[in-house]
Write a protein that holds these residues in place. Structure first.
Motif, PDB file in Angstrom:
ATOM      1  N   ILE A  29       0.998  -1.151   0.013  1.00 46.29           N
ATOM      2  CA  ILE A  29      -0.118  -0.090  -0.091  1.00 46.29           C
ATOM      3  C   ILE A  29       0.916   1.217  -0.043  1.00 46.29           C
ATOM      4  CG2 ILE A  29      -1.631   1.291   1.501  1.00 46.29           C
ATOM      5  CD1 ILE A  29      -2.805  -1.291   2.249  1.00 46.29           C
ATOM      6  N   PHE A  30       1.973   1.176   0.818  1.00 46.02           N
ATOM      7  CA  PHE A  30       2.687   2.463   0.810  1.00 46.02           C
ATOM      8  C   PHE A  30       3.659   2.593  -0.508  1.00 46.02           C
ATOM      9  CE2 PHE A  30       7.115   3.935   1.196  1.00 46.02           C
ATOM     10  CZ  PHE A  30       7.062   5.225   1.937  1.00 46.02           C
ATOM     11  N   LEU A  31       4.054   1.533  -1.256  1.00 46.11           N
ATOM     12  CA  LEU A  31       4.609   1.933  -2.395  1.00 46.11           C
ATOM     13  C   LEU A  31       3.503   2.156  -3.339  1.00 46.11           C
ATOM     14  CD1 LEU A  31       6.672  -1.617  -2.642  1.00 46.11           C
ATOM     15  CD2 LEU A  31       7.432   0.714  -2.235  1.00 46.11           C
ATOM     16  N   ILE A  32       2.497   1.832  -3.417  1.00 41.77           N
ATOM     17  CA  ILE A  32       1.293   2.297  -4.540  1.00 41.77           C
ATOM     18  C   ILE A  32       1.116   3.624  -4.207  1.00 41.77           C
ATOM     19  CG2 ILE A  32      -0.864   2.178  -4.986  1.00 41.77           C
ATOM     20  CD1 ILE A  32      -0.769  -0.891  -4.548  1.00 41.77           C
ATOM     21  N   SER A  33       0.844   4.028  -2.876  1.00 37.56           N
ATOM     22  CA  SER A  33       0.636   5.223  -2.595  1.00 37.56           C
ATOM     23  C   SER A  33       1.828   6.243  -2.906  1.00 37.56           C
ATOM     24  CB  SER A  33       0.573   5.553  -1.046  1.00 37.56           C
ATOM     25  OG  SER A  33      -0.552   4.896  -0.539  1.00 37.56           O
ATOM     26  N   LEU A  34       3.094   5.892  -2.688  1.00 39.20           N
ATOM     27  CA  LEU A  34       4.233   6.642  -3.329  1.00 39.20           C
ATOM     28  C   LEU A  34       4.347   6.652  -4.839  1.00 39.20           C
ATOM     29  CD1 LEU A  34       6.889   7.861  -2.457  1.00 39.20           C
ATOM     30  CD2 LEU A  34       7.891   5.636  -2.673  1.00 39.20           C
ATOM     31  N   VAL A  35       4.106   5.797  -5.311  1.00 40.27           N
ATOM     32  CA  VAL A  35       3.982   5.918  -6.856  1.00 40.27           C
ATOM     33  C   VAL A  35       2.715   6.788  -7.406  1.00 40.27           C
ATOM     34  CG1 VAL A  35       3.480   4.587  -8.959  1.00 40.27           C
ATOM     35  CG2 VAL A  35       5.068   3.614  -7.301  1.00 40.27           C
ATOM     36  N   LEU A  36       1.570   6.636  -6.672  1.00 37.58           N
ATOM     37  CA  LEU A  36       0.668   7.744  -7.029  1.00 37.58           C
ATOM     38  C   LEU A  36       0.963   9.076  -6.636  1.00 37.58           C
ATOM     39  CD1 LEU A  36      -2.674   5.736  -5.886  1.00 37.58           C
ATOM     40  CD2 LEU A  36      -1.817   6.444  -8.211  1.00 37.58           C
ATOM     41  N   CYS A  37       1.535   9.327  -5.625  1.00 41.81           N
ATOM     42  CA  CYS A  37       2.124  10.706  -5.351  1.00 41.81           C
ATOM     43  C   CYS A  37       3.134  11.219  -6.279  1.00 41.81           C
ATOM     44  CB  CYS A  37       2.614  10.807  -3.730  1.00 41.81           C
ATOM     45  SG  CYS A  37       1.394  10.563  -2.611  1.00 41.81           S
ATOM     46  N   ILE A  38       4.115  10.477  -6.614  1.00 41.49           N
ATOM     47  CA  ILE A  38       5.186  10.739  -7.646  1.00 41.49           C
ATOM     48  C   ILE A  38       4.385  11.145  -8.971  1.00 41.49           C
ATOM     49  CG2 ILE A  38       7.018  10.007  -9.154  1.00 41.49           C
ATOM     50  CD1 ILE A  38       7.871   8.403  -6.460  1.00 41.49           C
ATOM     51  N   PHE A  39       3.473  10.268  -9.299  1.00 41.78           N
ATOM     52  CA  PHE A  39       2.882  10.769 -10.609  1.00 41.78           C
ATOM     53  C   PHE A  39       1.795  11.971 -10.602  1.00 41.78           C
ATOM     54  CE2 PHE A  39      -1.224  10.409 -12.981  1.00 41.78           C
ATOM     55  CZ  PHE A  39      -0.658   9.903 -14.350  1.00 41.78           C
TER      56      PHE A  39
END
Length: 215
Positions: A29-39
Motif C-alpha cells: 500500500i505504501f509503495l502504491i501510494s508513493l507511486v501515485l504521489c510521484i505521478f
C-alpha cells in the motif's frame, strides 16, 4: 506435552504469518501510494510548465506585433468603429502598481485580444474622448488579470506613437453585465478619459476601471 509444544509453535507461526502478511500488505500500500504521489507531482509539474510556456508565448506575441491585422467583432456591441479595417499599434499602456506594460492595438478582435490589449472604441491615445481598452483576463497570468488589485487614485500611463505619455487617475471601478454598452459613451465634456474593460471570470460580468487625465 509434545502436543502442547506443537500447538504453541503452530500459534507462533500463525501469528508470525499474520504479522508478515500485514507487513507486506502495508508495504505494498505504501509503495502504491508513493507511486501515485510521484505521478500526481509529475502531472502537476507538467501542467504548470505548460501554463508557464503558454504565458511566455503570449508575452512574446505582445512584443512581436506585426503592422497590420484583419479584424472581426468580439464584444458584440452596437458601437460602430470609425477606424479602418486594418489594425496596427497605436500606443502603449503602462500601470506601474501592477507592473503592466503592453502595446495597444488599434482594433478589437478575438484573435487580436490573444496578443495584446485592444482599443474597443474611442480616440487615439491621449486625445479628447473616452479611449476604451479591452484586455483578456488570464487569471493572474497576463494582460488585464491583475486589474482587480487597483484602487481609485492609482495611475495609468498611456503612451502615443511619439513615446509621449499622459497620466490618468482611476476615479471609479465597477462591474456591468456583458451587454451593457453605456461604458463606451464618448461624452466626456471635452476631457481625456480611459476606460479599461476585462472579464470577471467568476461571474462572467465585465470589470470596468474608469480614469481621467490628471491635472
Amino acid at each position: 506435552m509434545i502436543f502442547f509444544h506443537l500447538f504453541f509453535l503452530d500459534n507462533i507461526f500463525s501469528v508470525k504469518n499474520i504479522i508478515m502478511n500485514k507487513y507486506y500488505k502495508t508495504k505494498i500500500i505504501f509503495l502504491i501510494s508513493l507511486v501515485l504521489c510521484i505521478f500526481i507531482i509529475l502531472a502537476l509539474l507538467g501542467y504548470f510548465s505548460f501554463v508557464k510556456h503558454q504565458t511566455s508565448k503570449l508575452h512574446s506575441f505582445s512584443h512581436k506585433l506585426e503592422d497590420k491585422y484583419q479584424t472581426l467583432s468580439l464584444y458584440h456591441t452596437n458601437t460602430i468603429n470609425e477606424h479602418s479595417n486594418s489594425s496596427s499599434i497605436i500606443g502603449k499602456i503602462e500601470i506601474p502598481k501592477i507592473n503592466l506594460n503592453y502595446p495597444i492595438i488599434s482594433e478589437c478582435s478575438e484573435e487580436l485580444l490573444k496578443i495584446s490589449p485592444c482599443r474597443l472604441c474611442g480616440p487615439n491615445p491621449n486625445e479628447v474622448g473616452n479611449l476604451c481598452i479591452a484586455g483578456h483576463n488570464y487569471d493572474n497570468g497576463n494582460f488585464f488579470s491583475n486589474l482587480n488589485q487597483l484602487s481609485t487614485g492609482d495611475i495609468i500611463r498611456i503612451y502615443n506613437l511619439n513615446n509621449e505619455y499622459l497620466e490618468y487617475s482611476i476615479y471609479k471601478k465597477f462591474e456591468v453585465e456583458i451587454n451593457n454598452t453605456s461604458i463606451l459613451d464618448q461624452n466626456t465634456n471635452n476631457k481625456k478619459e480611459v476606460t479599461l474593460i476585462t472579464c470577471n471570470n467568476k461571474n462572467k460580468n465585465r470589470a470596468i476601471f474608469k480614469a481621467r487625465e490628471m491635472d
